[in-house]
Write an enzyme that holds these catalytic residues in place. Structure first.
Site, PDB file in Angstrom:
ATOM      1  N   SER A 125       0.812  -1.220   0.000  1.00 45.57           N
ATOM      2  CA  SER A 125       0.000   0.000   0.000  1.00 45.57           C
ATOM      3  C   SER A 125       0.844   1.270   0.000  1.00 45.57           C
ATOM      4  O   SER A 125       1.927   1.320   0.601  1.00 45.57           O
ATOM      5  CB  SER A 125      -0.874  -0.008   1.253  1.00 45.57           C
ATOM      6  OG  SER A 125      -1.399   1.275   1.511  1.00 45.57           O
ATOM      7  N   GLU A 127       0.217   3.623   1.780  1.00 46.58           N
ATOM      8  CA  GLU A 127       0.302   4.043   3.184  1.00 46.58           C
ATOM      9  C   GLU A 127       1.710   3.818   3.733  1.00 46.58           C
ATOM     10  O   GLU A 127       2.092   4.431   4.725  1.00 46.58           O
ATOM     11  CB  GLU A 127      -0.702   3.253   4.037  1.00 46.58           C
ATOM     12  CG  GLU A 127      -2.071   3.866   4.122  1.00 46.58           C
ATOM     13  CD  GLU A 127      -2.116   5.198   4.867  1.00 46.58           C
ATOM     14  OE1 GLU A 127      -1.736   5.240   6.036  1.00 46.58           O
ATOM     15  OE2 GLU A 127      -2.528   6.192   4.267  1.00 46.58           O
ATOM     16  N   TYR A 149      -1.488   0.421  10.650  1.00 45.22           N
ATOM     17  CA  TYR A 149      -1.768  -0.253   9.378  1.00 45.22           C
ATOM     18  C   TYR A 149      -0.555  -0.153   8.443  1.00 45.22           C
ATOM     19  O   TYR A 149      -0.116  -1.161   7.874  1.00 45.22           O
ATOM     20  CB  TYR A 149      -2.997   0.391   8.718  1.00 45.22           C
ATOM     21  CG  TYR A 149      -3.233  -0.029   7.285  1.00 45.22           C
ATOM     22  CD1 TYR A 149      -3.910  -1.200   6.978  1.00 45.22           C
ATOM     23  CD2 TYR A 149      -2.765   0.750   6.220  1.00 45.22           C
ATOM     24  CE1 TYR A 149      -4.122  -1.589   5.659  1.00 45.22           C
ATOM     25  CE2 TYR A 149      -2.967   0.372   4.910  1.00 45.22           C
ATOM     26  CZ  TYR A 149      -3.649  -0.801   4.625  1.00 45.22           C
ATOM     27  OH  TYR A 149      -3.851  -1.172   3.321  1.00 45.22           O
TER      28      TYR A 149
HETATM   29  P1  NDP Z   1     -11.468  -4.735   1.980  1.00 49.51           P
HETATM   30  O1  NDP Z   1     -11.423  -4.205   3.370  1.00 49.51           O
HETATM   31  O2  NDP Z   1     -12.647  -4.421   1.125  1.00 49.51           O
HETATM   32  O3  NDP Z   1     -11.309  -6.333   2.022  1.00 49.51           O
HETATM   33  C1  NDP Z   1     -10.521  -6.983   2.981  1.00 49.51           C
HETATM   34  C2  NDP Z   1     -10.848  -8.461   2.954  1.00 49.51           C
HETATM   35  O4  NDP Z   1     -10.026  -9.152   3.911  1.00 49.51           O
HETATM   36  C3  NDP Z   1     -12.311  -8.805   3.312  1.00 49.51           C
HETATM   37  O5  NDP Z   1     -12.764  -9.788   2.412  1.00 49.51           O
HETATM   38  C4  NDP Z   1     -12.184  -9.397   4.714  1.00 49.51           C
HETATM   39  O6  NDP Z   1     -13.229 -10.293   5.031  1.00 49.51           O
HETATM   40  C5  NDP Z   1     -10.849 -10.110   4.588  1.00 49.51           C
HETATM   41  N1  NDP Z   1     -10.271 -10.475   5.887  1.00 49.51           N
HETATM   42  C6  NDP Z   1     -10.110  -9.685   6.970  1.00 49.51           C
HETATM   43  N2  NDP Z   1      -9.583 -10.393   7.974  1.00 49.51           N
HETATM   44  C7  NDP Z   1      -9.406 -11.662   7.529  1.00 49.51           C
HETATM   45  C8  NDP Z   1      -8.908 -12.841   8.102  1.00 49.51           C
HETATM   46  N3  NDP Z   1      -8.460 -12.884   9.366  1.00 49.51           N
HETATM   47  N4  NDP Z   1      -8.870 -13.971   7.340  1.00 49.51           N
HETATM   48  C9  NDP Z   1      -9.311 -13.971   6.074  1.00 49.51           C
HETATM   49  N5  NDP Z   1      -9.796 -12.866   5.466  1.00 49.51           N
HETATM   50  C10 NDP Z   1      -9.853 -11.722   6.196  1.00 49.51           C
HETATM   51  O7  NDP Z   1     -10.123  -4.242   1.264  1.00 49.51           O
HETATM   52  P2  NDP Z   1      -9.847  -3.892  -0.291  1.00 49.51           P
HETATM   53  O8  NDP Z   1     -10.487  -4.900  -1.153  1.00 49.51           O
HETATM   54  O9  NDP Z   1     -10.090  -2.449  -0.497  1.00 49.51           O
HETATM   55  O10 NDP Z   1      -8.266  -4.061  -0.352  1.00 49.51           O
HETATM   56  C11 NDP Z   1      -7.666  -5.324  -0.639  1.00 49.51           C
HETATM   57  C12 NDP Z   1      -6.248  -5.327  -0.117  1.00 49.51           C
HETATM   58  O11 NDP Z   1      -5.497  -4.276  -0.724  1.00 49.51           O
HETATM   59  C13 NDP Z   1      -6.130  -5.094   1.393  1.00 49.51           C
HETATM   60  O12 NDP Z   1      -5.025  -5.857   1.839  1.00 49.51           O
HETATM   61  C14 NDP Z   1      -5.819  -3.611   1.510  1.00 49.51           C
HETATM   62  O13 NDP Z   1      -5.122  -3.348   2.703  1.00 49.51           O
HETATM   63  C15 NDP Z   1      -4.945  -3.421   0.270  1.00 49.51           C
HETATM   64  N6  NDP Z   1      -4.936  -2.101  -0.296  1.00 49.51           N
HETATM   65  C16 NDP Z   1      -6.129  -1.500  -0.640  1.00 49.51           C
HETATM   66  C17 NDP Z   1      -6.137  -0.269  -1.269  1.00 49.51           C
HETATM   67  C18 NDP Z   1      -7.420   0.398  -1.638  1.00 49.51           C
HETATM   68  O14 NDP Z   1      -7.362   1.614  -1.918  1.00 49.51           O
HETATM   69  N7  NDP Z   1      -8.533  -0.302  -1.710  1.00 49.51           N
HETATM   70  C19 NDP Z   1      -4.855   0.418  -1.581  1.00 49.51           C
HETATM   71  C20 NDP Z   1      -3.688  -0.321  -1.211  1.00 49.51           C
HETATM   72  C21 NDP Z   1      -3.724  -1.533  -0.599  1.00 49.51           C
HETATM   73  P3  NDP Z   1     -14.400  -9.804   6.031  1.00 49.51           P
HETATM   74  O15 NDP Z   1     -14.999  -8.584   5.396  1.00 49.51           O
HETATM   75  O16 NDP Z   1     -15.288 -10.982   6.122  1.00 49.51           O
HETATM   76  O17 NDP Z   1     -13.697  -9.471   7.318  1.00 49.51           O
HETATM   77  P1  GDR Z   2      -6.849   5.874   3.438  1.00 46.29           P
HETATM   78  O1  GDR Z   2      -8.385   6.011   2.995  1.00 46.29           O
HETATM   79  O2  GDR Z   2      -6.660   6.130   4.883  1.00 46.29           O
HETATM   80  O3  GDR Z   2      -6.032   6.694   2.485  1.00 46.29           O
HETATM   81  O4  GDR Z   2      -6.582   4.318   3.222  1.00 46.29           O
HETATM   82  P2  GDR Z   2      -9.619   6.765   3.644  1.00 46.29           P
HETATM   83  O5  GDR Z   2     -10.621   6.877   2.561  1.00 46.29           O
HETATM   84  O6  GDR Z   2     -10.037   6.168   4.927  1.00 46.29           O
HETATM   85  O7  GDR Z   2      -9.017   8.236   3.985  1.00 46.29           O
HETATM   86  C1  GDR Z   2      -8.507   9.084   2.970  1.00 46.29           C
HETATM   87  C2  GDR Z   2      -8.225  10.454   3.563  1.00 46.29           C
HETATM   88  O8  GDR Z   2      -9.455  11.102   3.857  1.00 46.29           O
HETATM   89  C3  GDR Z   2      -9.351  11.737   5.127  1.00 46.29           C
HETATM   90  N1  GDR Z   2     -10.681  11.896   5.730  1.00 46.29           N
HETATM   91  C4  GDR Z   2     -11.505  10.898   6.073  1.00 46.29           C
HETATM   92  N2  GDR Z   2     -11.388   9.566   5.958  1.00 46.29           N
HETATM   93  C5  GDR Z   2     -12.404   8.789   6.386  1.00 46.29           C
HETATM   94  N3  GDR Z   2     -12.324   7.485   6.247  1.00 46.29           N
HETATM   95  N4  GDR Z   2     -13.523   9.314   6.939  1.00 46.29           N
HETATM   96  C6  GDR Z   2     -13.691  10.664   7.104  1.00 46.29           C
HETATM   97  O9  GDR Z   2     -14.705  11.121   7.620  1.00 46.29           O
HETATM   98  C7  GDR Z   2     -12.636  11.492   6.639  1.00 46.29           C
HETATM   99  N5  GDR Z   2     -12.447  12.833   6.592  1.00 46.29           N
HETATM  100  C8  GDR Z   2     -11.265  13.060   6.040  1.00 46.29           C
HETATM  101  C9  GDR Z   2      -8.453  10.780   5.924  1.00 46.29           C
HETATM  102  O10 GDR Z   2      -7.941  11.450   7.078  1.00 46.29           O
HETATM  103  C10 GDR Z   2      -7.416  10.443   4.862  1.00 46.29           C
HETATM  104  O11 GDR Z   2      -6.430  11.434   4.818  1.00 46.29           O
HETATM  105  C11 GDR Z   2      -7.049   3.626   2.063  1.00 46.29           C
HETATM  106  C12 GDR Z   2      -7.352   2.175   2.477  1.00 46.29           C
HETATM  107  O12 GDR Z   2      -7.999   1.523   1.409  1.00 46.29           O
HETATM  108  C13 GDR Z   2      -6.071   1.437   2.804  1.00 46.29           C
HETATM  109  O13 GDR Z   2      -6.361   0.058   3.016  1.00 46.29           O
HETATM  110  C14 GDR Z   2      -5.119   1.590   1.615  1.00 46.29           C
HETATM  111  O14 GDR Z   2      -3.904   0.915   1.891  1.00 46.29           O
HETATM  112  C15 GDR Z   2      -4.861   3.057   1.334  1.00 46.29           C
HETATM  113  O15 GDR Z   2      -6.099   3.676   1.028  1.00 46.29           O
HETATM  114  C16 GDR Z   2      -3.924   3.269   0.146  1.00 46.29           C
END
Ligand code: NDP
Ligand code: GDR
Length: 333
Positions: A125, A127, A149
């Site tokens: 990520s 992050e 995270y």
């Molecule tokens: P989600 O939060 O939508 O999905 C996470 C998944 O992980 C869910 O299916 C959840 O299942 C599962 N999970 C959680 N805990 C466990 C466990 N103990 N065993 C098995 N499965 C588990 O995330 P995204 O699809 O958005 O992201 C996918 C991956 O990419 C994540 O690793 C995230 O950190 C990473 N990532 C995401 C980004 C984004 O912008 N979306 C950017 C960069 C990285 P359940 O809901 O049932 O708990």
């Molecule tokens: P992020 O996504 O932390 O970048 O992680 P999120 O959408 O939670 O926050 C983005 C930015 O928005 C600001 N923010 C708020 N965020 C949330 N959630 N709720 C609010 O009310 C709010 N107001 C302002 C946050 O402070 C932050 O700066 C996502 C996740 O998908 C991670 O799993 C992934 O790794 C990174 O993107 C890349």
């Protein structure tokens, strides 16, 4: 026919990746941890719920991973499972470290124990860049994570690299910047905004409370990003790639786009709530996807305006559906 095994199959990326792989002719299997309520609404939304072989297991339970991987017999493993909400990682640092960090090591060990020939993808990520050390972040930019995270993802990232170098696994890390979609969880800021826009437009809600709206992110569409994930495992050699759009936008500007899409002015509805500020913020992220373009031939196709428009439309449909009481609870709202 190739077989894929996806952890986090019920999440946003798991759903889009499953659909993408099914369209490529893959057999798709997925790890499904037991939950008290069903979490398959995203797969149902894409109409693929019945096309995936779901196997009961948990990332934290190494024997269950070994068993599920043995049962699935995959060519490729995509580790998408995580505690993925940055905000919660301060409330649950140990769970986050276990699932998001140690979980990666469990998958790598399960692969070594079953078949070291399996190709492995780790969901790293942006992050990990946290307090950014360079204005535009590439594969060469030093890391400085700012949340439990981010620290946990960095552990998984280095373990992936280490297993590639120590055990010659075909293991790749995709350093993905934020990517969103109508299947995004409601806790993330884009979906929180688009859901609120739909409810305000329907007269169900009158304000939207947000934290730091000056934060800057590089937002892309999840549907585009899963292709990059797959491409990483189709190369001759494993490597790490930044996946981003190369465009940065403030949360404030993203709100403006979302409210405008419904003919509303964000300034009339957004209320800043200091309790939503994070203990340590990632102020700005902007990725350089040049390596992915050169080596994978990949680039983002969807603009922020298209993405947010698509999300507002989907949320308006959901809210309309809820009002008619036809699809309550089934579409992630
Ligand atoms: P989600 O939060 O939508 O999905 C996470 C998944 O992980 C869910 O299916 C959840 O299942 C599962 N999970 C959680 N805990 C466990 C466990 N103990 N065993 C098995 N499965 C588990 O995330 P995204 O699809 O958005 O992201 C996918 C991956 O990419 C994540 O690793 C995230 O950190 C990473 N990532 C995401 C980004 C984004 O912008 N979306 C950017 C960069 C990285 P359940 O809901 O049932 O708990
Ligand atoms: P992020 O996504 O932390 O970048 O992680 P999120 O959408 O939670 O926050 C983005 C930015 O928005 C600001 N923010 C708020 N965020 C949330 N959630 N709720 C609010 O009310 C709010 N107001 C302002 C946050 O402070 C932050 O700066 C996502 C996740 O998908 C991670 O799993 C992934 O790794 C990174 O993107 C890349």
């Amino acid at each position: 026919m190739k077989t894929a095994f996806i952890t986090g199959v019920s999440g946003q990326d798991g759903a889009y990746l499953s659909k993408f792989l099914l369209e490529k002719g893959y057999r798709v299997t997925g790890l499904l941890p037991r939950r008290s309520t069903t979490s398959l609404w995203r797969l149902a939304y894409l109409g693929i719920e019945d096309e995936i072989e779901l196997i009961d297991g948990d990332l934290l339970d190494l024997p269950s991973l070994i068993r599920t991987i043995k049962q699935a017999r995959p060519d490729e493993v995509y580790n998408l499972a995580a505690q993925s909400f940055v905000g919660t990682s301060w409330q649950q640092p140990i769970t986050t470290a276990k699932v998001t960090g140690m979980g990666v090591l469990h998958v790598l060990e399960a692969i070594r124990a079953t078949d070291p020939g399996i190709k492995f993808y780790q969901a790293s990520s942006s992050e990990m860049f946290g307090l950014v050390q360079q204005p535009i972040q590439s594969e060469e930019t030093p890391f400085y994570p700012r949340s439990p995270y981010g620290v946990s993802k960095l552990f998984g990232h280095w373990m992936t690299k280490n297993y590639r170098e120590s055990h010659q696994l075909y293991a790749c890390s995709g350093i993905l910047f934020n990517h969103e979609s109508p299947l995004r969880g409601l806790e993330f800021v884009t979906r929180k905004v688009t859901d609120a826009v739909a409810r305000i437009a329907a007269g169900q809600k009158h304000e939207l409370r947000l934290g730091n709206i000056d934060a800057v992110r590089d937002w892309g569409y999840a549907g585009d990003y899963v292709e990059a994930i797959w491409l990483m495992l189709q190369q001759t050699d494993p490597d790490d790639y930044v996946i981003a759009t190369g465009r940065s936008t403030t949360v404030r500007e993203m709100c403006k786009v979302a409210f405008n899409h419904a003919g509303l002015n964000y300034e009339d509805y957004v209320v800043i709530d200091p309790t939503l500020y994070r203990p340590a913020e990632v102020d700005i992220l902007l990725g350089n996807p040049a390596k992915a373009k050169e080596k994978l031939g990949w680039e983002a196709k969807t603009t922020l305006e298209q993405l947010i428009g698509m999300m507002v439309e989907a949320d308006m449909k959901r809210v309309g559906c809820e009002v008619a009481n036809k699809c309550k609870g089934s579409l992630g709202s």
